[in-house]
Design a protein around this motif. Structure first.
Motif, mmCIF file in Angstrom:
data_model
loop_
_atom_site.group_PDB
_atom_site.id
_atom_site.type_symbol
_atom_site.label_atom_id
_atom_site.label_comp_id
_atom_site.label_asym_id
_atom_site.label_seq_id
_atom_site.Cartn_x
_atom_site.Cartn_y
_atom_site.Cartn_z
ATOM 1 N N ALA A 55 8.983 -16.948 6.230
ATOM 2 C CA ALA A 55 8.764 -15.533 5.946
ATOM 3 C C ALA A 55 8.531 -14.775 7.250
ATOM 4 C CB ALA A 55 7.569 -15.358 5.012
ATOM 5 N N THR A 56 9.496 -13.968 7.627
ATOM 6 C CA THR A 56 9.300 -13.168 8.837
ATOM 7 C C THR A 56 8.337 -12.022 8.581
ATOM 8 O OG1 THR A 56 11.243 -11.847 8.285
ATOM 9 C CG2 THR A 56 11.575 -13.705 9.771
ATOM 10 N N THR A 57 8.201 -11.644 7.327
ATOM 11 C CA THR A 57 7.317 -10.539 6.974
ATOM 12 C C THR A 57 6.422 -10.929 5.812
ATOM 13 O OG1 THR A 57 8.970 -8.919 7.671
ATOM 14 C CG2 THR A 57 7.193 -8.124 6.259
ATOM 15 N N MET A 58 5.158 -10.650 5.956
ATOM 16 C CA MET A 58 4.197 -10.831 4.881
ATOM 17 C C MET A 58 3.413 -9.537 4.729
ATOM 18 S SD MET A 58 2.680 -14.657 5.465
ATOM 19 C CE MET A 58 3.708 -16.118 5.368
ATOM 20 N N PHE A 59 2.904 -9.320 3.547
ATOM 21 C CA PHE A 59 2.162 -8.103 3.252
ATOM 22 C C PHE A 59 0.756 -8.458 2.762
ATOM 23 C CE2 PHE A 59 5.878 -5.410 3.532
ATOM 24 C CZ PHE A 59 6.921 -6.238 3.154
ATOM 25 N N TRP A 60 -0.194 -7.626 3.128
ATOM 26 C CA TRP A 60 -1.572 -7.822 2.661
ATOM 27 C C TRP A 60 -1.985 -6.628 1.809
ATOM 28 C CZ3 TRP A 60 -4.400 -12.141 2.944
ATOM 29 C CH2 TRP A 60 -4.005 -13.127 3.862
ATOM 30 N N TYR A 61 -2.583 -6.957 0.642
ATOM 31 C CA TYR A 61 -3.053 -5.941 -0.286
ATOM 32 C C TYR A 61 -4.532 -6.167 -0.570
ATOM 33 C CZ TYR A 61 1.883 -5.120 -1.417
ATOM 34 O OH TYR A 61 3.222 -4.826 -1.349
ATOM 35 N N ARG A 62 -5.178 -5.084 -1.030
ATOM 36 C CA ARG A 62 -6.551 -5.176 -1.494
ATOM 37 C C ARG A 62 -6.609 -4.538 -2.874
ATOM 38 N NH1 ARG A 62 -11.202 -2.647 2.220
ATOM 39 N NH2 ARG A 62 -9.894 -0.810 1.930
ATOM 40 N N GLN A 63 -7.409 -5.131 -3.735
ATOM 41 C CA GLN A 63 -7.508 -4.611 -5.092
ATOM 42 C C GLN A 63 -8.963 -4.622 -5.540
ATOM 43 O OE1 GLN A 63 -5.547 -6.917 -8.237
ATOM 44 N NE2 GLN A 63 -4.985 -5.023 -9.284
ATOM 45 N N PHE A 64 -9.475 -3.442 -5.873
ATOM 46 C CA PHE A 64 -10.808 -3.333 -6.438
ATOM 47 C C PHE A 64 -10.702 -3.476 -7.949
ATOM 48 C CE2 PHE A 64 -13.019 -2.572 -2.630
ATOM 49 C CZ PHE A 64 -12.237 -1.748 -1.835
ATOM 50 N N PRO A 65 -11.821 -3.849 -8.607
ATOM 51 C CA PRO A 65 -11.784 -4.098 -10.056
ATOM 52 C C PRO A 65 -11.179 -2.927 -10.828
ATOM 53 C CG PRO A 65 -13.861 -4.837 -9.157
ATOM 54 C CD PRO A 65 -13.151 -4.126 -8.036
ATOM 55 N N LYS A 66 -10.260 -3.268 -11.720
ATOM 56 C CA LYS A 66 -9.602 -2.304 -12.602
ATOM 57 C C LYS A 66 -8.846 -1.216 -11.843
ATOM 58 C CE LYS A 66 -12.909 -3.036 -16.357
ATOM 59 N NZ LYS A 66 -12.090 -4.125 -16.919
ATOM 60 N N SER A 91 -5.522 -0.368 -8.821
ATOM 61 C CA SER A 91 -4.208 -0.824 -8.392
ATOM 62 C C SER A 91 -4.311 -1.617 -7.093
ATOM 63 C CB SER A 91 -3.289 0.382 -8.204
ATOM 64 O OG SER A 91 -1.989 -0.036 -7.877
ATOM 65 N N LEU A 92 -3.207 -2.210 -6.706
ATOM 66 C CA LEU A 92 -3.141 -2.915 -5.425
ATOM 67 C C LEU A 92 -2.835 -1.891 -4.338
ATOM 68 C CD1 LEU A 92 -1.497 -4.824 -7.723
ATOM 69 C CD2 LEU A 92 -1.721 -6.417 -5.817
ATOM 70 N N MET A 93 -3.617 -1.943 -3.293
ATOM 71 C CA MET A 93 -3.413 -1.023 -2.182
ATOM 72 C C MET A 93 -2.873 -1.805 -0.986
ATOM 73 S SD MET A 93 -6.112 1.203 0.033
ATOM 74 C CE MET A 93 -6.352 -0.141 1.214
ATOM 75 N N LEU A 94 -1.709 -1.392 -0.512
ATOM 76 C CA LEU A 94 -1.128 -2.048 0.648
ATOM 77 C C LEU A 94 -1.979 -1.754 1.875
ATOM 78 C CD1 LEU A 94 1.259 -3.640 1.922
ATOM 79 C CD2 LEU A 94 2.362 -1.432 2.326
ATOM 80 N N MET A 95 -2.396 -2.824 2.566
ATOM 81 C CA MET A 95 -3.214 -2.660 3.762
ATOM 82 C C MET A 95 -2.349 -2.683 5.026
ATOM 83 S SD MET A 95 -6.312 -5.262 2.831
ATOM 84 C CE MET A 95 -7.273 -4.822 4.279
ATOM 85 N N ALA A 96 -1.440 -3.669 5.079
ATOM 86 C CA ALA A 96 -0.679 -3.833 6.308
ATOM 87 C C ALA A 96 0.523 -4.713 6.072
ATOM 88 C CB ALA A 96 -1.563 -4.440 7.389
ATOM 89 N N THR A 97 1.480 -4.556 6.965
ATOM 90 C CA THR A 97 2.669 -5.404 6.998
ATOM 91 C C THR A 97 2.533 -6.320 8.196
ATOM 92 O OG1 THR A 97 3.995 -3.640 6.019
ATOM 93 C CG2 THR A 97 5.178 -5.436 7.119
ATOM 94 N N SER A 98 2.632 -7.611 7.935
ATOM 95 C CA SER A 98 2.454 -8.613 8.982
ATOM 96 C C SER A 98 3.814 -9.145 9.417
ATOM 97 C CB SER A 98 1.596 -9.750 8.411
ATOM 98 O OG SER A 98 1.548 -10.855 9.283
ATOM 99 N N ASN A 99 4.129 -8.981 10.685
ATOM 100 C CA ASN A 99 5.414 -9.418 11.211
ATOM 101 C C ASN A 99 5.230 -10.608 12.143
ATOM 102 O OD1 ASN A 99 7.061 -7.092 10.146
ATOM 103 N ND2 ASN A 99 5.618 -5.981 11.419
#
Lengths: 109, 117
Positions: free
Chosen positions: B30-41, B43-51
């Motif tokens: 995987a040349t690219t991975m993504f990190w998300y954060r999700q608080f209870p109830k 949506s998923l919030m995109l934090m960063a794109t990892s290259n």
């Protein structure tokens, strides 16, 4: 900025059909995705629309209208296991995925 | 589809400490991975794109000095939450996409639940 709005909650009866809408305001739109997430679990891919029209995958279908900035997910023959959260997602040309607000679907017997 | 793992699945730490979360792509590079954060109830919030091999790209409002991302190989990306505080307690999820074969589908890890006391 980008925003994708969905109804917060939908309730339907087992065996019925339910439609979950998604309206968006984005720049650089590339496609609309749909994901399912059960409580405590990982999102799983359901469907993707790059062009206007309907995409069908088994019991799930997704529709996109770029001119209306609108899409929906259609779930047919609802089953209890379909109770989950459903997210539409906007994808740009770098394949970055921004999720909508999410819809909790409750399927009742 | 791709198989993605995360470690640990859950962690409890004290306020002020740092926590490292690993995301591994088990069956493809995987040349690219993504990190998300999700608080209870919520949506998923995109934090960063990892290259792989370069600096991560952070979303607006995400503190890059607080959430350190390292993508040292084609199968591993790490997220370090530095000087964690109770408000950092959340569900952190990574994802990968196979840009060549199915560019529009992302495969998610099982997530890491972080609790900061």
């Amino acid at each position: 900025g980008q925003s994708l709005e969905q109804p917060s909650e939908v309730t339907a009866v087992e065996g019925a059909i339910v439609q979950i809408n998604c309206t968006y305001q984005t720049s650089g739109f590339y496609g609309l995705s749909w994901y399912q997430q059960h409580d405590g679990g990982a999102p799983t891919f359901l469907s993707y629309n790059a062009l206007d029209g309907l995409e069908e995958t088994g019991r799930f279908s997704s529709f996109l209208s770029r001119s209306d900035s609108y899409g929906y997910l259609l779930l047919q023959e609802l089953q209890m296991k379909d109770s989950a959260s459903y997210f539409c997602g906007w994808m740009d040309s770098s394949y970055k995925l921004i999720f909508g607000s999410g819809t909790r679907l409750l399927v009742r017997p | 589809g791709a198989v993605v793992s995360q470690h640990p699945s859950w962690v409890i730490c004290k306020s002020g400490t740092s926590v490292k979360i690993e995301c591994r792509s088990l069956d493809f590079q995987a040349t690219t991975m993504f990190w998300y954060r999700q608080f209870p109830k919520q949506s998923l919030m995109l934090m960063a794109t990892s290259n792989e091999g370069s600096k991560a790209t952070y979303e607006q409002g995400v503190e890059k000095d607080k959430f350190l991302i390292n993508h040292a190989s084609l199968t591993l990306s790490t997220l370090t939450v530095t000087s964690a505080h109770p408000e950092d307690s959340s569900f952190y999820i990574c994802s990968v996409s196979d840009r060549i074969l199915i560019h529009y589908e992302q495969y998610f890890g099982p997530g890491t639940r972080l609790t900061v006391t």
